[in-house]
Design an enzyme around this catalytic site. Structure first.
Site, PDB file in Angstrom:
ATOM      1  N   VAL A 290      48.439 119.026  18.458  1.00 44.11           N
ATOM      2  CA  VAL A 290      49.485 118.741  17.476  1.00 44.11           C
ATOM      3  C   VAL A 290      50.793 118.548  18.221  1.00 44.11           C
ATOM      4  CG1 VAL A 290      50.691 119.543  15.425  1.00 44.11           C
ATOM      5  CG2 VAL A 290      48.279 120.117  15.750  1.00 44.11           C
ATOM      6  N   ALA A 291      51.436 117.409  18.020  1.00 44.21           N
ATOM      7  CA  ALA A 291      52.697 117.104  18.695  1.00 44.21           C
ATOM      8  C   ALA A 291      53.628 116.419  17.705  1.00 44.21           C
ATOM      9  CB  ALA A 291      52.453 116.206  19.908  1.00 44.21           C
ATOM     10  N   THR A 332      52.029 112.514   8.401  1.00 48.90           N
ATOM     11  CA  THR A 332      52.892 113.251   9.326  1.00 48.90           C
ATOM     12  C   THR A 332      52.199 114.444   9.970  1.00 48.90           C
ATOM     13  OG1 THR A 332      53.769 114.424   7.389  1.00 48.90           O
ATOM     14  CG2 THR A 332      55.041 112.562   8.218  1.00 48.90           C
ATOM     15  N   GLY A 333      50.976 114.774   9.577  1.00 49.87           N
ATOM     16  CA  GLY A 333      50.226 115.812  10.275  1.00 49.87           C
ATOM     17  C   GLY A 333      50.029 117.100   9.508  1.00 49.87           C
ATOM     18  N   LYS A 334      50.116 117.067   8.184  1.00 53.32           N
ATOM     19  CA  LYS A 334      49.936 118.297   7.409  1.00 53.32           C
ATOM     20  C   LYS A 334      48.498 118.797   7.512  1.00 53.32           C
ATOM     21  CE  LYS A 334      51.330 116.206   3.708  1.00 53.32           C
ATOM     22  NZ  LYS A 334      51.708 114.924   4.344  1.00 53.32           N
ATOM     23  N   HIS A 558      64.801  79.334   8.342  1.00 56.71           N
ATOM     24  CA  HIS A 558      64.993  80.594   7.609  1.00 56.71           C
ATOM     25  C   HIS A 558      65.060  81.770   8.582  1.00 56.71           C
ATOM     26  CE1 HIS A 558      64.452  83.240   3.995  1.00 56.71           C
ATOM     27  NE2 HIS A 558      63.959  84.053   4.920  1.00 56.71           N
ATOM     28  N   GLU A 559      64.088  81.865   9.485  1.00 54.06           N
ATOM     29  CA  GLU A 559      64.075  82.970  10.441  1.00 54.06           C
ATOM     30  C   GLU A 559      65.212  82.846  11.448  1.00 54.06           C
ATOM     31  OE1 GLU A 559      62.317  85.554  10.097  1.00 54.06           O
ATOM     32  OE2 GLU A 559      61.091  84.782   8.450  1.00 54.06           O
ATOM     33  N   HIS A 562      68.276  84.484   9.945  1.00 52.80           N
ATOM     34  CA  HIS A 562      68.243  85.943  10.098  1.00 52.80           C
ATOM     35  C   HIS A 562      68.624  86.349  11.514  1.00 52.80           C
ATOM     36  CE1 HIS A 562      66.718  86.903   6.172  1.00 52.80           C
ATOM     37  NE2 HIS A 562      65.587  86.216   6.328  1.00 52.80           N
TER      38      HIS A 562
END
EC number: 3.4.24.-
Length: 761
Positions: A290-291, A332-334, A558-559, A562
């Site tokens: 777990v990290a 998220t790791g619950k 279009h891009e 942006h």
């Protein structure tokens, strides 16, 4: 396979001994079963035949078993003959022979088993009952005790004066008793009236006076099995239920300690379905796996340490918390923290889902809660983990049954509240729970004494993502050039994936391995990781989706709009890549930005983001006589940001410091403001969007040549990177606010940027 066929061809001679008699014996039993003689006579005859055939049948079964066993043991193994040149061949031949013996041995054991005996008993029983109750045709042999035709009865018995009495049984069967011998012959009739007329006609022809005519008596006779017919459906139903119940209850339990398969027992619906984990199970996950959530991991580890060494805490007067609830976005790791707790704890760990308490039967949920805590107390000290507790823990009185009806979910919640903090509460049972929606949980469930600790697990920041990448990169076959500096690789990947959760990171690493395998590459390179990240963010490339030249040109401009807006706006996020390759569901192009990990957004940042979002539509307005529908998602984002600024963030002078947030999750029939205020909100939102559109138009009008450069490069390459943007437009005129971006992706950032074009707001 050939060995089995050869043995099977040798088996029929022995298998024939399983029959219950040859043709002669069958011809002896069959007439008895199909005859119309009285039932007690048929039963006596069958009993005699069964007594004579029992010894013969048992002898045949024993002889079959002996001959079949000898066949298995003495049959040569053709595959093993002449293969004694090596130990490997000998061992394989022995194993093959052992497998064959086990296969045939199990077959002989089946014929001796209770299951085979029950099957044969039921088959024979149903056959006998069906035969007794089914009318049959005529049989050969003596005329007594057999069914005749009416013509035979007339010529052989009636005309010769051999009949003394006639009985009509059940209005369809005629039994005639013969003179002196008391023997009975029988035949069937279709109608009683027609039979009487025929008898009168025959006796008239025989000149038999009325006083000497054969008397006809009518009787009703029932079969021993007739009374079963009204109860037969009920018997079949009860028998089927009994059989299903036995099958379900006899199913083996799960390896993890849960209930059996199927329904878990028809009469065990109230039993808990929690799975038991302990140090003997296959849970290999520990806290080392777990990290990215160090604070939450420390909170959970205290529960395990308390159960392992309670004296350290009790001597200071401390008590273990009754429970902790893990909340946060999905991925998220619950659940991973709960698995690590199960792998680390030396106490029993019971895991159950909140939805397993909800059933269609009334009272099942509360019963399962009681059974779960009873099981946990019997193994105390122990830990209970309830995943997705919002399935039963929602606030009471909201969304329940209408009209005051009984709500099964509320009854389950009430039982859970009592078990966690009631008269029978045990300090040695710790309850952990996970949910994505802590805001909908009941206040009584969230209070201290039940869930003492509320642990929020947010999406990891860049340092947390780097730690998670280090965990997942260990199992990947990376390019040797990347393994030399794992910290730099993990930091770069963490910077490329802002907003990713632990589940997203695991998915990206797995996608990189799949892409490398798809291209038959021996190692995973940084290029594979970049493709995997794009796959997770934007979706799969749709190379088969062919755009027309006009559509492709429209998407490119279009891009480009942006990209140019983001390049010359101070508070715009760093641009990494622009592409016009169709991806995902309907996306014809996309731009990848790298926002920093920040928790506060200023008003100027909101306005710059809206200007950048409108850059695509404004670029179309400046380069084409008609606009397209490609900006619908941009308008949605702009409207949401402007509405939030006005209604909840206090960034509108006319609305002031009031909050009219409509996204609190509760349905409201009436708005919390008047129609005049609603009109003012609409005007303010439109004013902010119009200002952003005006500023975007001014910015792109001054940089039309740069928009053309970027659009033409996109049409030529279909995807351009940050290096291409620097080559076309020069370095950004502002220093990047993302420190991780400068450290891992842009180490040679320009220290003296050129002057930026003005952008009015």
């Amino acid at each position: 396979m050939m060995m089995w066929q050869r043995y099977a061809r040798g088996a029929p001679r022995s298998l024939t001994s399983l029959s219950f008699g040859k043709a002669s014996r069958i011809s002896t039993v069959k007439p008895v079963l199909r005859s119309r003689m009285p039932v007690h006579q048929r039963l006596q005859t069958l009993s005699g035949l069964a007594t004579r055939n029992t010894i013969h049948r048992s002898t045949q079964i024993r002889s079959f078993h002996i001959s079949w066993t000898r066949l298995n043991e003495n049959r040569p193994n053709k595959e093993g003959e002449g293969k004694n040149n090596g130990n490997k061949d000998n061992n394989s031949n022995k194993e093959d022979g052992k497998d064959k013996r086990n296969e045939f041995g199990s077959l002989s054991e089946y014929f001796r088993s209770k299951e085979f005996a029950n099957t044969m008993f039921l088959t024979i029983g149903f056959t006998i009952i069906f035969t007794l109750l089914t009318p049959s045709s005529n049989n050969s042999g003596d005329d007594s005790n057999r069914v005749l035709t009416f013509q035979d009865f007339k010529t052989k018995y009636l005309e010769k004066g051999l009949v003394s009495k006639i009985y009509v049984v059940n209005k369809f069967l005629v039994e005639a008793e013969l003179v002196n011998t008391k023997q009975v012959v029988s035949f069937t009739i279709g109608s009683v009236d027609i039979f009487e007329e025929q008898m009168d006609q025959i006796q008239d022809l025989l000149n038999i006076p009325p006083r000497d005519r054969i008397p006809i008596k009518y009787i009703e006779r029932s079969s021993p099995f007739t009374f079963l017919f009204p109860f037969l459906p009920t018997i079949i139903l009860l028998g089927g239920l009994y059989f299903i119940t036995r099958k379900i209850n006899s199913s083996p339990p799960n390896a993890n300690g849960g209930g059996g398969g199927g329904l878990g027992g028809m009469f065990n619906v109230g039993k808990s379905r929690a799975k038991l984990f302990n140090k003997e199970t296959d849970i290999k996950i520990s806290f080392k796996n777990v990290a990215g959530c160090d604070e939450a991991k420390q909170e959970i580890m205290e529960f395990v340490h308390f159960l392992k060494n309670p004296g350290k805490y009790t001597k200071l007067g401390a008590k273990i918390p009754r429970g902790a609830i893990l909340s946060g976005p999905p991925g998220t790791g619950k659940t991973l923290l709960a698995k690590a707790t199960a792998g680390e704890a030396n106490v029993p760990f019971l895991s159950v889902s909140g939805s397993e308490f909800v059933e269609m039967f009334v009272g099942v949920g509360a019963s399962r809660v009681r059974d779960l805590f009873t099981q946990a107390r019997s193994m105390a000290p122990s830990i209970i983990f309830i995943d997705e507790i919002d399935a039963i823990g929602k606030e009471r009185g909201k969304g329940g049954a209408l009209g005051g009806a009984n709500d099964e979910r509320e009854a389950t919640l009430n039982q859970l509240l009592v078990e966690m903090d009631g008269f029978t509460t045990s300090d040695q049972v710790v309850v952990l729970a996970g949910t994505n929606r802590p805001d909908v949980l009941d206040n009584a469930l969230m209070r201290p004494g039940r869930f003492d600790r509320h642990i929020q697990i947010d999406s990891p920041d860049v340092n947390g993502r780097q730690q998670i990448y280090l965990v997942h990169l260990k199992r990947l076959n990376l390019d040797p050039l990347l393994t030399d500096d794992m910290n730099n690789l993990s930091g770069k990947l963490a910077t490329l994936t802002p907003g990713f959760t632990g589940a997203d990171i695991a998915n990206a690493c797995n996608e990189a391995a799949l892409i490398a395998a798809r291209h038959n590459d021996p190692y995973i390179t940084i290029h594979h990781f970049e493709q995997a990240i794009e796959r997770v963010i934007a979706g799969l490339e749709k190379k088969t989706r062919v755009l027309s030249k006009e559509e492709k040109r429209s998407v490119a401009y279009h891009e480009a709009g942006h990209a140019v807006c983001g390049w010359f706006l101070k508070y715009a996020d760093p641009l990494l890549k622009v592409s016009i390759i169709p991806r995902g569901q309907g996306a014809l192009g996309y731009a990848q930005y790298l926002p920093p990990d920040q928790y506060l957004i200023s008003e100027e940042q909101f306005r710059h983001r809206m200007i950048m979002a409108l850059g695509g539509r404004v670029s179309e307005e400046l380069h084409f006589p008609s606009v397209t529908s490609g900006a619908h998602d941009d308008f949605k984002k702009v409207t949401q940001m402007a509405n939030a600024m006005v209604t909840s963030l206090g960034m509108s002078p006319k609305i002031g410091y009031l909050s009219f947030d409509q996204n609190d999750g509760n349905f409201k029939v009436n708005k919390p403001f008047s129609n005049k205020t609603a009109r003012t909100i609409d005007l303010e939102v439109k004013s902010i969007v119009d200002d952003a559109h005006r500023a975007c138009t001014e910015l792109l009008t001054k940089n039309l040549d740069k928009v053309d450069l970027v659009a033409k490069e996109l049409l030529r390459k279909e995807a351009i990177t940050r290096e291409d943007m620097i080559r076309l437009l020069g370095p950004r005129p502002f220093k990047e606010r993302n420190e991780a971006f400068e450290k891992y992706l842009d180490p040679k950032s320009n220290t003296e940027p050129p002057e930026a074009p003005a952008a009015t707001n």
